[in-house]
Write a protein that holds these residues in place. Structure first.
Motif, PDB file in Angstrom:
ATOM      1  N   TRP A  28       0.841  -1.189   0.000  1.00  0.00           N
ATOM      2  CA  TRP A  28       0.000   0.000   0.000  1.00  0.00           C
ATOM      3  C   TRP A  28       0.878   1.242   0.000  1.00  0.00           C
ATOM      4  O   TRP A  28       1.994   1.218   0.510  1.00  0.00           O
ATOM      5  CB  TRP A  28      -0.869   0.036   1.248  1.00  0.00           C
ATOM      6  N   LYS A  29       0.351   2.318  -0.550  1.00  0.00           N
ATOM      7  CA  LYS A  29       0.984   3.627  -0.439  1.00  0.00           C
ATOM      8  C   LYS A  29       0.154   4.443   0.537  1.00  0.00           C
ATOM      9  O   LYS A  29      -1.068   4.531   0.406  1.00  0.00           O
ATOM     10  CB  LYS A  29       1.011   4.342  -1.782  1.00  0.00           C
ATOM     11  N   LEU A  30       0.823   5.007   1.523  1.00  0.00           N
ATOM     12  CA  LEU A  30       0.147   5.860   2.487  1.00  0.00           C
ATOM     13  C   LEU A  30       0.388   7.307   2.120  1.00  0.00           C
ATOM     14  O   LEU A  30       1.527   7.732   1.977  1.00  0.00           O
ATOM     15  CB  LEU A  30       0.664   5.587   3.900  1.00  0.00           C
ATOM     16  N   LYS A  31      -0.703   8.044   1.981  1.00  0.00           N
ATOM     17  CA  LYS A  31      -0.625   9.476   1.710  1.00  0.00           C
ATOM     18  C   LYS A  31      -1.485  10.178   2.746  1.00  0.00           C
ATOM     19  O   LYS A  31      -2.673  10.400   2.527  1.00  0.00           O
ATOM     20  CB  LYS A  31      -1.131   9.785   0.306  1.00  0.00           C
ATOM     21  N   GLY A  32      -0.894  10.463   3.881  1.00  0.00           N
ATOM     22  CA  GLY A  32      -1.646  11.082   4.961  1.00  0.00           C
ATOM     23  C   GLY A  32      -2.628  10.082   5.541  1.00  0.00           C
ATOM     24  O   GLY A  32      -2.263   8.992   5.949  1.00  0.00           O
ATOM     25  N   GLU A  33      -3.906  10.457   5.549  1.00  0.00           N
ATOM     26  CA  GLU A  33      -4.936   9.561   6.085  1.00  0.00           C
ATOM     27  C   GLU A  33      -5.454   8.579   5.050  1.00  0.00           C
ATOM     28  O   GLU A  33      -6.240   7.702   5.376  1.00  0.00           O
ATOM     29  CB  GLU A  33      -6.088  10.390   6.646  1.00  0.00           C
ATOM     30  N   ASN A  34      -5.026   8.713   3.798  1.00  0.00           N
ATOM     31  CA  ASN A  34      -5.484   7.825   2.736  1.00  0.00           C
ATOM     32  C   ASN A  34      -4.468   6.726   2.469  1.00  0.00           C
ATOM     33  O   ASN A  34      -3.258   6.950   2.529  1.00  0.00           O
ATOM     34  CB  ASN A  34      -5.714   8.614   1.434  1.00  0.00           C
ATOM     35  N   THR A  57      -5.744   4.976   6.364  1.00  0.00           N
ATOM     36  CA  THR A  57      -4.506   4.549   7.010  1.00  0.00           C
ATOM     37  C   THR A  57      -4.778   3.845   8.330  1.00  0.00           C
ATOM     38  O   THR A  57      -4.157   2.829   8.642  1.00  0.00           O
ATOM     39  CB  THR A  57      -3.582   5.761   7.234  1.00  0.00           C
ATOM     40  N   ASP A  58      -5.727   4.353   9.102  1.00  0.00           N
ATOM     41  CA  ASP A  58      -5.981   3.719  10.405  1.00  0.00           C
ATOM     42  C   ASP A  58      -6.605   2.339  10.268  1.00  0.00           C
ATOM     43  O   ASP A  58      -6.533   1.541  11.202  1.00  0.00           O
ATOM     44  CB  ASP A  58      -6.806   4.625  11.312  1.00  0.00           C
ATOM     45  N   ASP A  59      -7.200   2.020   9.115  1.00  0.00           N
ATOM     46  CA  ASP A  59      -7.745   0.676   8.908  1.00  0.00           C
ATOM     47  C   ASP A  59      -6.643  -0.368   8.712  1.00  0.00           C
ATOM     48  O   ASP A  59      -6.806  -1.525   9.088  1.00  0.00           O
ATOM     49  CB  ASP A  59      -8.680   0.648   7.699  1.00  0.00           C
ATOM     50  N   VAL A  60      -5.534   0.031   8.094  1.00  0.00           N
ATOM     51  CA  VAL A  60      -4.452  -0.919   7.808  1.00  0.00           C
ATOM     52  C   VAL A  60      -3.292  -0.811   8.789  1.00  0.00           C
ATOM     53  O   VAL A  60      -2.353  -1.608   8.717  1.00  0.00           O
ATOM     54  CB  VAL A  60      -3.922  -0.738   6.361  1.00  0.00           C
ATOM     55  N   PHE A  61      -3.335   0.126   9.722  1.00  0.00           N
ATOM     56  CA  PHE A  61      -2.186   0.355  10.616  1.00  0.00           C
ATOM     57  C   PHE A  61      -1.827  -0.877  11.439  1.00  0.00           C
ATOM     58  O   PHE A  61      -0.650  -1.201  11.591  1.00  0.00           O
ATOM     59  CB  PHE A  61      -2.451   1.543  11.543  1.00  0.00           C
ATOM     60  N   ASP A  62      -2.804  -1.571  11.977  1.00  0.00           N
ATOM     61  CA  ASP A  62      -2.527  -2.740  12.822  1.00  0.00           C
ATOM     62  C   ASP A  62      -1.973  -3.924  12.032  1.00  0.00           C
ATOM     63  O   ASP A  62      -1.443  -4.861  12.621  1.00  0.00           O
ATOM     64  CB  ASP A  62      -3.796  -3.180  13.548  1.00  0.00           C
ATOM     65  N   GLN A  63      -2.080  -3.888  10.701  1.00  0.00           N
ATOM     66  CA  GLN A  63      -1.622  -4.993   9.864  1.00  0.00           C
ATOM     67  C   GLN A  63      -0.277  -4.722   9.201  1.00  0.00           C
ATOM     68  O   GLN A  63       0.229  -5.550   8.456  1.00  0.00           O
ATOM     69  CB  GLN A  63      -2.659  -5.272   8.784  1.00  0.00           C
ATOM     70  N   ILE A  64       0.317  -3.564   9.455  1.00  0.00           N
ATOM     71  CA  ILE A  64       1.575  -3.189   8.807  1.00  0.00           C
ATOM     72  C   ILE A  64       2.708  -4.071   9.324  1.00  0.00           C
ATOM     73  O   ILE A  64       2.915  -4.194  10.525  1.00  0.00           O
ATOM     74  CB  ILE A  64       1.911  -1.711   9.051  1.00  0.00           C
ATOM     75  N   LYS A  65       3.442  -4.665   8.391  1.00  0.00           N
ATOM     76  CA  LYS A  65       4.608  -5.472   8.744  1.00  0.00           C
ATOM     77  C   LYS A  65       5.899  -4.700   8.462  1.00  0.00           C
ATOM     78  O   LYS A  65       6.799  -4.686   9.282  1.00  0.00           O
ATOM     79  CB  LYS A  65       4.613  -6.768   7.942  1.00  0.00           C
TER      80      LYS A  65
END
Length: 139
Positions: A28-34, A57-65
């Motif tokens: 994923w590419k994170l661009k601020g909150e998107n 971003t907050d939806d995928v934060f807990d899954q970031i490796k």
């Protein structure tokens, strides 16, 4: 620039563009909150990216490796889904700056004064509004 620094969601949102990899292998590419999910395809030996899903971003934060920098080096890693996201090398993306020790001491002093004022106020309120001083209160 600190190695071993714990990355929080609030800091991740402030960064302009980062590439992350989730535990399931998605990039994923994170661009601020998107957050934008993408894949890299090759045509005639040249890579190009195709974006096909948007999220927050907050939806995928807990899954970031893994978190990658602009040079595609791993700068942060999470060992498993329960552990914190920690920087693995010195980098320019996540910086930890120490405050001026004089300012830190002044802040602690102000917090202590504030706490003492609150305690004094509650003690005075208990004293003046206790049952033995009913004659001072007009109902």
């Amino acid at each position: 620039m600190t190695k071993g620094y714990v990355i929080r969601l609030e800091e991740l949102i402030t960064k302009k563009e980062l590439v992350i990899q989730l535990f399931n292998g998605q990039r994923w590419k994170l661009k601020g909150e998107n957050a934008i999910r993408f894949s890299t395809f090759y045509q005639e030996g040249k890579p190009y990216e195709v974006a096909f899903l948007e999220g927050r971003t907050d939806d995928v934060f807990d899954q970031i490796k893994l978190i990658f920098d602009q040079k595609k080096r791993v700068i942060a890693q999470r060992m498993n889904s329960d552990s914190p996201l920690i920087t693995t090398r010195k980098n320019d993306v996540f910086k930890f700056t120490q405050k001026d020790p004089r300012q830190a001491a002044l802040g602690i002093y102000k917090q202590i004064e504030k706490q003492q004022d609150q305690e004094f106020g509650t003690e005075m309120a208990k004293y003046w509004y206790s049952t033995k001083h009913n004659k001072l209160l007009k109902k």
